[in-house]
Design a protein around this motif. Structure first.
Motif, PDB file in Angstrom:
ATOM      1  N   ARG A 187      -4.098  33.895  20.792  1.00  7.95           N
ATOM      2  CA  ARG A 187      -4.233  34.735  22.028  1.00  7.95           C
ATOM      3  C   ARG A 187      -4.903  35.916  21.526  1.00  7.95           C
ATOM      4  NH1 ARG A 187       0.849  33.994  26.149  1.00  7.95           N
ATOM      5  NH2 ARG A 187      -0.173  32.184  27.000  1.00  7.95           N
ATOM      6  N   SER A 188      -4.405  36.404  20.233  1.00  6.26           N
ATOM      7  CA  SER A 188      -5.075  37.749  19.670  1.00  6.26           C
ATOM      8  C   SER A 188      -6.404  37.492  19.100  1.00  6.26           C
ATOM      9  CB  SER A 188      -4.005  38.248  18.452  1.00  6.26           C
ATOM     10  OG  SER A 188      -3.819  37.383  17.463  1.00  6.26           O
ATOM     11  N   ALA A 230     -12.234  39.021  17.961  1.00 14.61           N
ATOM     12  CA  ALA A 230     -13.757  38.564  17.674  1.00 14.61           C
ATOM     13  C   ALA A 230     -14.408  39.470  18.569  1.00 14.61           C
ATOM     14  CB  ALA A 230     -13.800  37.111  18.580  1.00 14.61           C
ATOM     15  N   ARG A 231     -13.859  39.878  19.807  1.00 14.92           N
ATOM     16  CA  ARG A 231     -14.581  41.058  20.749  1.00 14.92           C
ATOM     17  C   ARG A 231     -14.719  42.498  19.704  1.00 14.92           C
ATOM     18  NH1 ARG A 231     -11.573  41.308  25.035  1.00 14.92           N
ATOM     19  NH2 ARG A 231     -12.259  39.305  25.772  1.00 14.92           N
ATOM     20  N   ARG A 232     -13.721  42.746  18.821  1.00 17.35           N
ATOM     21  CA  ARG A 232     -13.841  43.831  18.115  1.00 17.35           C
ATOM     22  C   ARG A 232     -14.837  43.611  17.019  1.00 17.35           C
ATOM     23  NH1 ARG A 232      -7.906  46.280  16.770  1.00 17.35           N
ATOM     24  NH2 ARG A 232      -7.437  47.153  18.842  1.00 17.35           N
ATOM     25  N   LEU A 288      -7.127  43.610  11.176  1.00 17.03           N
ATOM     26  CA  LEU A 288      -6.187  43.049  12.261  1.00 17.03           C
ATOM     27  C   LEU A 288      -6.129  41.526  11.762  1.00 17.03           C
ATOM     28  CD1 LEU A 288      -4.469  43.095  14.671  1.00 17.03           C
ATOM     29  CD2 LEU A 288      -6.539  43.158  16.023  1.00 17.03           C
ATOM     30  N   GLN A 289      -7.298  40.912  11.544  1.00 12.54           N
ATOM     31  CA  GLN A 289      -7.482  39.506  11.363  1.00 12.54           C
ATOM     32  C   GLN A 289      -6.680  38.914  10.056  1.00 12.54           C
ATOM     33  OE1 GLN A 289      -8.739  36.946  12.692  1.00 12.54           O
ATOM     34  NE2 GLN A 289      -8.816  35.489  11.031  1.00 12.54           N
ATOM     35  N   LEU A 290      -6.623  39.919   9.137  1.00  6.72           N
ATOM     36  CA  LEU A 290      -5.881  39.730   7.921  1.00  6.72           C
ATOM     37  C   LEU A 290      -4.470  39.890   8.210  1.00  6.72           C
ATOM     38  CD1 LEU A 290      -7.859  41.718   5.238  1.00  6.72           C
ATOM     39  CD2 LEU A 290      -7.821  39.188   5.386  1.00  6.72           C
ATOM     40  N   GLY A 291      -3.822  40.582   9.170  1.00  5.86           N
ATOM     41  CA  GLY A 291      -2.519  40.842   9.379  1.00  5.86           C
ATOM     42  C   GLY A 291      -2.211  39.502  10.232  1.00  5.86           C
ATOM     43  N   GLY A 332       3.983  23.039  16.332  1.00 11.12           N
ATOM     44  CA  GLY A 332       4.223  24.025  17.446  1.00 11.12           C
ATOM     45  C   GLY A 332       2.882  24.847  17.511  1.00 11.12           C
ATOM     46  N   VAL A 333       2.461  25.156  16.150  1.00  7.52           N
ATOM     47  CA  VAL A 333       1.039  26.036  16.173  1.00  7.52           C
ATOM     48  C   VAL A 333      -0.043  25.142  16.705  1.00  7.52           C
ATOM     49  CG1 VAL A 333      -0.623  27.022  14.441  1.00  7.52           C
ATOM     50  CG2 VAL A 333       1.987  27.557  14.346  1.00  7.52           C
ATOM     51  N   PHE A 334      -0.093  23.945  16.561  1.00 12.03           N
ATOM     52  CA  PHE A 334      -1.268  23.318  17.019  1.00 12.03           C
ATOM     53  C   PHE A 334      -1.222  22.840  18.481  1.00 12.03           C
ATOM     54  CE2 PHE A 334      -1.505  21.281  12.590  1.00 12.03           C
ATOM     55  CZ  PHE A 334      -2.951  22.072  12.377  1.00 12.03           C
ATOM     56  N   LEU A 335       0.140  22.761  19.166  1.00 14.92           N
ATOM     57  CA  LEU A 335       0.285  22.626  20.581  1.00 14.92           C
ATOM     58  C   LEU A 335      -0.156  24.006  21.049  1.00 14.92           C
ATOM     59  CD1 LEU A 335       3.805  20.807  20.669  1.00 14.92           C
ATOM     60  CD2 LEU A 335       1.331  19.791  21.287  1.00 14.92           C
ATOM     61  N   ALA A 336       0.389  25.139  20.421  1.00 13.79           N
ATOM     62  CA  ALA A 336      -0.125  26.486  21.106  1.00 13.79           C
ATOM     63  C   ALA A 336      -1.666  26.609  21.042  1.00 13.79           C
ATOM     64  CB  ALA A 336       0.479  27.645  20.335  1.00 13.79           C
ATOM     65  N   ARG A 337      -2.320  26.202  19.959  1.00 13.26           N
ATOM     66  CA  ARG A 337      -3.728  26.256  19.861  1.00 13.26           C
ATOM     67  C   ARG A 337      -4.383  25.412  21.138  1.00 13.26           C
ATOM     68  NH1 ARG A 337      -7.493  22.679  17.930  1.00 13.26           N
ATOM     69  NH2 ARG A 337      -9.504  23.591  17.364  1.00 13.26           N
TER      70      ARG A 337
END
Length: 102
Positions: free
Chosen positions: A36-37, A42-44, A55-58, A84-89
Motif C-alpha cells: 500500500r505504501s 512511486a508518486r513521490r 522511504l523505499q529503502l526503509g 502472507g506477503v504474496f496474498l497481500a500483494r
C-alpha cells in the motif's frame, strides 16, 4: 529412522502450527503495509522528491527484517510469512485494479 519416527514429530506440535498461523498473519499485515505504501513512493519519485528513495529503502529494510525474524522461528514460519506477503500483494493489486476501473 523414518520421517514419522517419534524423534521427528515435533513438527506436528501445536507450537509448529501456531508459528504457521502467526507467520501468515504477520506476513499478510507486513505485505499490506509494504504494497500500500508503494503508491506513495512511486508518486513521490515521479514528482522528483528524492526523499522517496529513503522511504523505499526503509520499506525494503522493514520487510526484510520481518522476514528475517520469521526465519528465526523456523522454515514453516518463514514460508507462511512469505505466503502472507504474496496474498497481500494480490489483494492490493486487485484493489488498485478496481479503483482504476471506476
Amino acid at each position: 529412522m523414518t520421517l514419522f519416527s517419534p524423534h521427528h514429530l515435533e513438527w506436528l506440535s501445536p507450537a509448529w502450527f501456531a508459528s504457521i498461523v502467526v507467520g501468515l498473519a504477520v506476513g499478510f499485515a507486513a505485505g499490506l503495509l509494504h504494497f500500500r505504501s508503494l503508491k506513495s513512493v512511486a508518486r513521490r519519485l515521479a514528482n522528483g522528491d528524492l526523499s522517496a528513495i529513503a522511504l523505499q529503502l526503509g520499506r525494503l529494510a522493514l520487510l526484510g527484517a520481518i522476514l528475517f525474524t520469521m526465519a528465526l522461528f523456523g522454515a514453516q514460519a518463514l514460508l507462511a510469512g512469505a505466503a502472507g506477503v504474496f496474498l497481500a500483494r494480490r489483494r492490493v493489486l486487485a484493489q488498485s485494479k478496481a479503483e482504476a476501473e471506476t
